[in-house]
Design an enzyme around this catalytic site. Structure first.
Site, PDB file in Angstrom:
ATOM      1  N   GLY A  97      20.438  32.967  12.620  1.00  0.00           N
ATOM      2  CA  GLY A  97      21.125  32.109  11.663  1.00  0.00           C
ATOM      3  C   GLY A  97      21.471  32.843  10.373  1.00  0.00           C
ATOM      4  O   GLY A  97      22.554  32.638   9.802  1.00  0.00           O
TER       5      GLY A  97
ATOM      6  N   ALA B  15      19.693  29.740  17.916  1.00  0.00           N
ATOM      7  CA  ALA B  15      19.157  29.225  19.184  1.00  0.00           C
ATOM      8  C   ALA B  15      17.689  28.824  19.081  1.00  0.00           C
ATOM      9  O   ALA B  15      17.261  27.854  19.707  1.00  0.00           O
ATOM     10  CB  ALA B  15      19.324  30.274  20.283  1.00  0.00           C
ATOM     11  N   HIS B  16      16.915  29.589  18.297  1.00  0.00           N
ATOM     12  CA  HIS B  16      15.471  29.310  18.258  1.00  0.00           C
ATOM     13  C   HIS B  16      15.147  27.993  17.575  1.00  0.00           C
ATOM     14  O   HIS B  16      13.995  27.591  17.531  1.00  0.00           O
ATOM     15  CB  HIS B  16      14.702  30.475  17.615  1.00  0.00           C
TER      16      HIS B  16
ATOM     17  N   THR C  65      26.026  46.326  21.147  1.00  0.00           N
ATOM     18  CA  THR C  65      25.756  45.885  22.509  1.00  0.00           C
ATOM     19  C   THR C  65      25.169  44.484  22.461  1.00  0.00           C
ATOM     20  O   THR C  65      24.218  44.218  21.730  1.00  0.00           O
ATOM     21  CB  THR C  65      24.788  46.858  23.203  1.00  0.00           C
TER      22      THR C  65
ATOM     23  N   CYS D 165       2.530  29.681  -3.588  1.00  0.00           N
ATOM     24  CA  CYS D 165       1.477  30.520  -3.030  1.00  0.00           C
ATOM     25  C   CYS D 165       1.603  30.656  -1.521  1.00  0.00           C
ATOM     26  O   CYS D 165       1.069  31.590  -0.935  1.00  0.00           O
ATOM     27  CB  CYS D 165       0.110  29.945  -3.363  1.00  0.00           C
TER      28      CYS D 165
END
Ligand SMILES: Cc1ncc(COP(=O)(O)O)c(C=O)c1O
Ligand SMILES: Cc1ncc(COP(=O)(O)O)c(C=O)c1O
Lengths: 123, 399, 399, 123
Positions: free
Chosen positions: B71, B200-201, B237, B324
């Site tokens: 993304g 995609a993830h 590629t 934090c």
């Protein structure tokens, strides 16, 4: 991320609390991340006999507070003032580098508590 | 110990069917899609099939899909690629304060290259107002980028209205739909956007595959130059297995979209309804226009990373926008932009649900989380209001 | 039909052990490396382990490795990242004519952004001369990029000598080591380069993972902005399985490097020795300073794509630098830069061997390829020298 | 990439060869990719009775040559001149778009052969 010792002091913090009859109270805050520590000490014969803390902050901030209050008990004020950030971090088995700066306020809060005690003595 | 994964905005587990679809491309079908012989053409065909599936998910044409690695690359590509293509027409771009780092930092890069960037304010719930967009537009404006949905507070933006405003002035609109695609309907035609980023993830597909939708006919300068992969618009590629996986995940998301939303929303709502009952726990983002599995709070008087760690000790994995807990040690700019006070922002916690979460998981969360809150409040100097007096300036917000 | 894969410069098959190492990260260990809980830290550790292995392969420190999606991204990142970081010191860069499209097209992009680019000539065997580098350097030069080894003609460049010349003037040197890393020793300290690009799929690792070595202390402007992944130098959710696979492949390559070279060189030499016996078949590139599994010819009077197709019909998969076999319809700029006449360049054919090729495979190739040559020569109008007379200007080269 | 018909004409090209006693010869070349076609025709009574080709070029260039020589046999010169590039491509079941421009020289070479035949007749 954190050492076992840090996780231990974070998940089972020692000396949590306020102290009704504190001889000195120190508050230290990190403006960037908002971490805030309050350390209360009880002093007898120039020696810290009890210490308590309350902390707003991340895991390491809480662990540091817990460790400092442990380390300081039984020490003279001079010995206590000599406790450095590094010494606290070492006692915790190390802190992640970024946390060294951000959450390692224990020694500072302790110093303020001792100063508070001293200034009260002067009055 | 059983694990409860409530951090689907960070990344999703890969669906086993997706992995299965990918496997041949790790084995026999390892060819380079550019090669003209059999191995190559099989890989090439697999990519084109995946392109069709991704296109179908967002209602675009296959030729409008350019595959990227993730993304962030899609977002960088969109902003820089359009800015460079359009710089002779103007050097002003508009982004919102709800954007992901990959948009904000691309915008900053463009500022260094001579562009002027307007960062749109947002309201308390994280909405960008179409009116603010209208006001920000100048004669120099060449691009507007507003996220479709925020992974931090779950708010879904009124994108159609924003596009309408932009289109009155014929300005190109990009949207970061990484958090929404595969989770709610995303239709490029209906939205009217010119560019749209996905990963995609975020919908049970693999890491290593993202895409940028670029409306047909729109010129965009490549981010990665080289060979003629992706019609010369993105060299290197191709990551064939990941692209195939993205296609499969897109196909599944399209088929299951309604089902997934129907499953997640009640779980989400149960968490929200129960936890907002807790004292000094505030929902962040909008209640209604919200990602289906997204729950986010600010919990007063305590800090996010400490919550994460205690939850993790219970097997519950979640996220926080606190300074934090971020490795950059900065509180979420999104929360700050929404006007959440710095101290309260430290108490940020995000639970994002996925199809692997059950109703029992929610029971467990609802049992454990309040205990974590209490425990940290006991340690906190602010919980008794002491913060009002001294040192706790950052945490003095009251309901 | 049995398949004979002789196109390892295009991409390699994934080693089964590499795939096995990747599998857990497609399944249980799907976490986002940025997350502070268990899933995240396992993924993070896996990435750092892979970084150590990749670093070991090229003798760098782990912190000097930035993971990318592929070789092209690494090359773009290197050229544009250094050019931007150094533009106040000068706007001249030097690249050779042996470079991959991802270097050449990045250089062209920089030309459009106001840089001056010198394209270094090469000799008949594809060598860049250190002297040419010296002559090309100006006070404005900020970067020199010369490939370590050419995937098209196999020539390994005298990089150490080139670096020496560059370092006399303290100029930064990048090398594209995509074709060499994992195939011959690559040692960044020995070479003396400041940046070096690699791609996992060139040494039996997965597609979707590449890396740029950036010498400690060297400032480089990111190509992909966003979060703090890769120390803020390359954003986007990491492709954890591919990175893990790259690490495993690097580890194997390091362990097996000598064995692989010892295995491939005799196979390569047998092809070269046998086929250069054929009439009007010319080796391209250097005979000695050559990638271990790399064989490349120009075959006079016939065209590369036609050879590829007839070979493929025999189950033999290879590559060509001819115009018609490239999807961009341009003859290999590398061959032209080496002074190969345009017509002869059309007869380009490349066989690149890998560890899966056996001596019997070579027997088969040596039996079938001459037959393919004869067959196409029968069809060719040039084979009888008619080309000299008319129309065949492009193919009139004689031995 | 290529249709079955293209592959058939490429792998089994028809009418390969030179023609000792050709009535017309046409040569056409594409300067970009170097593809070169030579077509030889035999003409009887204004009708092409035989055609042969020799081609330097890629798969489609060879298939186009083979197809053109097949198509042209038995046609009158006028009919032969009417054969378009598109007609050749169609007869081959289509060509990839980039090859339409680059290797589809058959009709051009044929035209040149017919012109050559005509100019020989004039002498
Ligand atoms: C020498 C060289 N450089 C760069 C690249 C580009 O690498 P990738 O295809 O992984 O993007 C290649 C491609 O194989 C190559 O051979
Ligand atoms: C809204 C949004 N945009 C962009 C990204 C970046 O996507 P990626 O991590 O795939 O690079 C993310 C990350 O998850 C996101 O949540």
């Amino acid at each position: 991320m954190y050492s076992e010792k840090v996780m231990d002091h974070f998940t089972n913090p020692r000396n949590v609390g306020d102290m009704e009859d504190a001889d000195g109270v120190g508050i230290e805050g990190n403006p960037t991340c908002g971490d805030t520590m309050k350390i209360s000490i009880k002093v007898v014969d120039n020696r810290i006999v009890d210490a308590k803390f309350k902390t707003f902050g991340c895991g390491s901030a809480i662990a540091v507070s817990s460790m400092v209050t442990e380390m300081v008990k039984g020490k003279t004020l001079e010995e206590a003032l000599a406790i450095s950030k590094e010494a606290v971090a070492d006692a915790l088995g190390g802190l992640p580098p970024q946390k060294m700066h951000c959450s390692n306020l224990g020694a500072d809060a302790l110093k303020k508590a001792i100063e508070d005690y001293k200034s009260r003595q002067k009055k | 110990m059983k694990k409860y994964y409530f951090d689907h905005v960070a990344t999703n587990p890969l669906h086993p069917d997706v992995l299965e679809a990918m496997m041949p491309y790790f084995k026999e079908e390892f060819g380079n899609p550019l090669s003209i012989y059999e191995y190559g053409s099989k890989a090439k065909n697999a990519i084109e099939e995946a392109r069709e599936k991704v296109a179908a998910l967002i209602n675009s044409k296959p030729a409008e899909i350019i595959f990227t690695a993730n993304g962030a690359e899609a977002n960088n590509f969109a902003l820089r690629g359009i800015a460079l293509a359009k710089q002779n027409e103007g050097k002003h771009i508009i982004v919102s304060r709800m954007e992901h780092h990959s948009i904000l930092n691309s915008a900053r890069f463009l500022e260094k290259s001579g562009f002027v960037v307007t960062y749109l304010p947002v309201d308390k719930k994280g909405f960008v107002s179409p009116d603010a967009v209208r006001k920000a537009i100048t004669k120099e404006t060449v691009l507007i980028s507003v996220t479709h949905g925020s992974s931090e507070v779950g708010t879904i933006e009124p994108l159609k209205e924003i596009v309408k405003v932009a289109k009155e002035k014929k300005i190109i609109v990009h949207t970061d739909a990484v958090a929404t695609t595969g989770n709610i309907p995303v239709d490029v035609k209906d939205l009217g956007v010119d560019l749209l980023s996905i990963a995609a993830h975020q919908f049970y597909g693999p890491k290593g595959a993202g895409a940028l939708y670029v409306k047909q006919g729109m010129r965009i300068v490549p981010l990665i130059y080289g060979g003629i992969q992706e019609s010369g618009r993105r060299a290197g590629t191709e990551n064939v297995p990941a692209i195939v996986g993205m296609g499969k995940a897109a196909e599944m998301a399209k088929a299951e979209l309604q089902m997934r939303m129907d499953y997640l929303k009640p779980l989400r709502d149960r968490i929200i309804n129960t936890l907002t009952e807790e004292k000094n726990v505030f929902l962040t983002g909008d209640r209604e226009n919200r990602l289906p599995g997204h729950v986010s709070f600010c919990v007063e008087f305590i800090e996010g990373e400490a919550m994460l760690l205690l939850l993790a000790a219970k097997g519950i994995f979640s996220a926080s926008g606190s300074a934090c807990s971020s490795k950059a040690l900065k509180a979420s700019p999104v929360l700050l932009a929404m006007g959440v006070p710095a101290g309260l922002a430290q108490g940020s916690i995000v639970f994002s649900l996925g199809m692997g979460n059950t109703s029992e998981d929610i029971d467990y969360l609802l049992k454990e989380f309040p205990a974590v809150i209490s425990r940290l409040r006991e340690i906190s100097p602010f919980a008794q209001g002491w913060g009002d007096k001294d040192g706790g300036e950052s945490c003095t917000v009251k309901k």
